[in-house]
Design a protein around this motif. Sequence first.
Motif, PDB file in Angstrom:
ATOM      1  N   LYS A  23     128.934 -22.126  46.775  1.00  0.00           N
ATOM      2  CA  LYS A  23     127.525 -22.260  47.149  1.00  0.00           C
ATOM      3  C   LYS A  23     127.344 -23.219  48.326  1.00  0.00           C
ATOM      4  CE  LYS A  23     125.835 -21.581  42.442  1.00  0.00           C
ATOM      5  NZ  LYS A  23     125.131 -22.216  41.316  1.00  0.00           N
ATOM      6  N   TYR A  24     128.310 -24.116  48.521  1.00  0.00           N
ATOM      7  CA  TYR A  24     128.183 -25.172  49.523  1.00  0.00           C
ATOM      8  C   TYR A  24     129.153 -25.047  50.699  1.00  0.00           C
ATOM      9  CZ  TYR A  24     125.381 -27.543  45.997  1.00  0.00           C
ATOM     10  OH  TYR A  24     124.406 -27.861  45.083  1.00  0.00           O
ATOM     11  N   LEU A  25     130.364 -24.546  50.433  1.00  0.00           N
ATOM     12  CA  LEU A  25     131.417 -24.530  51.448  1.00  0.00           C
ATOM     13  C   LEU A  25     132.105 -23.169  51.484  1.00  0.00           C
ATOM     14  CD1 LEU A  25     132.977 -28.000  50.562  1.00  0.00           C
ATOM     15  CD2 LEU A  25     131.585 -27.485  52.574  1.00  0.00           C
ATOM     16  N   GLU A  36     130.860 -27.205  57.251  1.00  0.00           N
ATOM     17  CA  GLU A  36     129.839 -28.183  57.630  1.00  0.00           C
ATOM     18  C   GLU A  36     128.912 -28.403  56.437  1.00  0.00           C
ATOM     19  OE1 GLU A  36     129.171 -29.909  60.441  1.00  0.00           O
ATOM     20  OE2 GLU A  36     130.908 -29.117  61.520  1.00  0.00           O
ATOM     21  N   ILE A  37     128.561 -29.648  56.206  1.00  0.00           N
ATOM     22  CA  ILE A  37     127.669 -29.987  55.110  1.00  0.00           C
ATOM     23  C   ILE A  37     126.973 -31.304  55.440  1.00  0.00           C
ATOM     24  CG2 ILE A  37     129.435 -31.203  53.762  1.00  0.00           C
ATOM     25  CD1 ILE A  37     128.173 -29.898  51.228  1.00  0.00           C
ATOM     26  N   THR A  38     125.737 -31.433  55.027  1.00  0.00           N
ATOM     27  CA  THR A  38     125.030 -32.698  55.240  1.00  0.00           C
ATOM     28  C   THR A  38     125.447 -33.694  54.164  1.00  0.00           C
ATOM     29  OG1 THR A  38     123.151 -32.112  53.837  1.00  0.00           O
ATOM     30  CG2 THR A  38     123.018 -31.462  56.174  1.00  0.00           C
ATOM     31  N   GLU A  39     125.193 -34.943  54.420  1.00  0.00           N
ATOM     32  CA  GLU A  39     125.515 -35.992  53.447  1.00  0.00           C
ATOM     33  C   GLU A  39     124.760 -35.751  52.142  1.00  0.00           C
ATOM     34  OE1 GLU A  39     127.744 -39.068  52.213  1.00  0.00           O
ATOM     35  OE2 GLU A  39     127.744 -38.536  54.330  1.00  0.00           O
ATOM     36  N   VAL A  40     123.502 -35.353  52.239  1.00  0.00           N
ATOM     37  CA  VAL A  40     122.676 -35.100  51.055  1.00  0.00           C
ATOM     38  C   VAL A  40     123.249 -33.935  50.245  1.00  0.00           C
ATOM     39  CG1 VAL A  40     120.392 -34.371  50.265  1.00  0.00           C
ATOM     40  CG2 VAL A  40     120.594 -36.073  52.080  1.00  0.00           C
ATOM     41  N   LYS A  41     123.599 -32.825  50.922  1.00  0.00           N
ATOM     42  CA  LYS A  41     124.163 -31.668  50.229  1.00  0.00           C
ATOM     43  C   LYS A  41     125.518 -32.003  49.609  1.00  0.00           C
ATOM     44  CE  LYS A  41     121.330 -28.212  50.506  1.00  0.00           C
ATOM     45  NZ  LYS A  41     120.783 -27.618  49.289  1.00  0.00           N
ATOM     46  N   LEU A  42     126.304 -32.840  50.269  1.00  0.00           N
ATOM     47  CA  LEU A  42     127.598 -33.253  49.719  1.00  0.00           C
ATOM     48  C   LEU A  42     127.392 -34.049  48.434  1.00  0.00           C
ATOM     49  CD1 LEU A  42     130.667 -33.415  49.887  1.00  0.00           C
ATOM     50  CD2 LEU A  42     130.401 -35.421  51.363  1.00  0.00           C
ATOM     51  N   LYS A  43     126.441 -34.972  48.452  1.00  0.00           N
ATOM     52  CA  LYS A  43     126.146 -35.744  47.238  1.00  0.00           C
ATOM     53  C   LYS A  43     125.653 -34.835  46.118  1.00  0.00           C
ATOM     54  CE  LYS A  43     125.242 -40.141  49.482  1.00  0.00           C
ATOM     55  NZ  LYS A  43     124.280 -41.178  49.808  1.00  0.00           N
ATOM     56  N   GLY A  48     126.935 -32.047  40.870  1.00  0.00           N
ATOM     57  CA  GLY A  48     127.161 -30.820  40.116  1.00  0.00           C
ATOM     58  C   GLY A  48     128.611 -30.640  39.710  1.00  0.00           C
ATOM     59  N   ALA A  49     129.537 -30.982  40.609  1.00  0.00           N
ATOM     60  CA  ALA A  49     130.964 -30.841  40.322  1.00  0.00           C
ATOM     61  C   ALA A  49     131.387 -31.766  39.180  1.00  0.00           C
ATOM     62  CB  ALA A  49     131.781 -31.132  41.575  1.00  0.00           C
ATOM     63  N   LYS A  50     130.825 -32.957  39.144  1.00  0.00           N
ATOM     64  CA  LYS A  50     131.161 -33.903  38.075  1.00  0.00           C
ATOM     65  C   LYS A  50     130.713 -33.395  36.712  1.00  0.00           C
ATOM     66  CE  LYS A  50     131.344 -38.073  40.889  1.00  0.00           C
ATOM     67  NZ  LYS A  50     130.755 -39.385  41.160  1.00  0.00           N
ATOM     68  N   LYS A  51     129.677 -32.549  36.696  1.00  0.00           N
ATOM     69  CA  LYS A  51     129.222 -31.967  35.430  1.00  0.00           C
ATOM     70  C   LYS A  51     130.191 -30.900  34.928  1.00  0.00           C
ATOM     71  CE  LYS A  51     124.345 -32.821  36.352  1.00  0.00           C
ATOM     72  NZ  LYS A  51     123.041 -32.216  36.661  1.00  0.00           N
ATOM     73  N   ILE A  52     130.923 -30.279  35.843  1.00  0.00           N
ATOM     74  CA  ILE A  52     131.883 -29.235  35.482  1.00  0.00           C
ATOM     75  C   ILE A  52     133.234 -29.832  35.106  1.00  0.00           C
ATOM     76  CG2 ILE A  52     133.177 -27.237  36.347  1.00  0.00           C
ATOM     77  CD1 ILE A  52     130.737 -26.706  38.218  1.00  0.00           C
ATOM     78  N   SER A  59     140.648 -33.565  39.184  1.00  0.00           N
ATOM     79  CA  SER A  59     140.416 -34.363  40.397  1.00  0.00           C
ATOM     80  C   SER A  59     139.845 -33.514  41.518  1.00  0.00           C
ATOM     81  CB  SER A  59     141.714 -35.023  40.873  1.00  0.00           C
ATOM     82  OG  SER A  59     142.645 -34.036  41.261  1.00  0.00           O
ATOM     83  N   ILE A  60     139.112 -34.182  42.394  1.00  0.00           N
ATOM     84  CA  ILE A  60     138.581 -33.601  43.625  1.00  0.00           C
ATOM     85  C   ILE A  60     138.944 -34.567  44.746  1.00  0.00           C
ATOM     86  CG2 ILE A  60     136.504 -33.026  44.932  1.00  0.00           C
ATOM     87  CD1 ILE A  60     135.161 -32.286  42.307  1.00  0.00           C
ATOM     88  N   ILE A  61     139.448 -34.018  45.852  1.00  0.00           N
ATOM     89  CA  ILE A  61     139.755 -34.827  47.035  1.00  0.00           C
ATOM     90  C   ILE A  61     138.926 -34.260  48.180  1.00  0.00           C
ATOM     91  CG2 ILE A  61     141.523 -35.574  48.666  1.00  0.00           C
ATOM     92  CD1 ILE A  61     143.569 -35.099  46.382  1.00  0.00           C
ATOM     93  N   ILE A  62     138.251 -35.133  48.918  1.00  0.00           N
ATOM     94  CA  ILE A  62     137.418 -34.705  50.048  1.00  0.00           C
ATOM     95  C   ILE A  62     137.895 -35.419  51.307  1.00  0.00           C
ATOM     96  CG2 ILE A  62     135.089 -34.650  50.994  1.00  0.00           C
ATOM     97  CD1 ILE A  62     134.107 -34.722  48.072  1.00  0.00           C
TER      98      ILE A  62
END
Length: 87
Positions: A23-25, A36-43, A48-52, A59-62
Amino acid sequence: MYVILVYDIGEKRVGKMLKFCRKYLNWIQNSVFEGEITEVKLKEMLIGAKKIMNEETDSIIIFKSREERWLDKEIIGIERMRTDNFL
């Protein structure tokens, strides 16, 4: 900003995380996204990812960059999901 997101998620949750991140990337390879993603959309995405995910086992690496042009990307073999064909 331009980000590359990589995740290692338990087998039971991996499908849900894949669908969520798309949905985002742009999905470019198994468990790898970029775009490309804005800081707000990344947050918003990380909330949402932390809920999953299970933060004790998953782990998630960005990787962040101001713009895609500052990255030197080399693809060896087949490119799974091309990102340059969007209008």
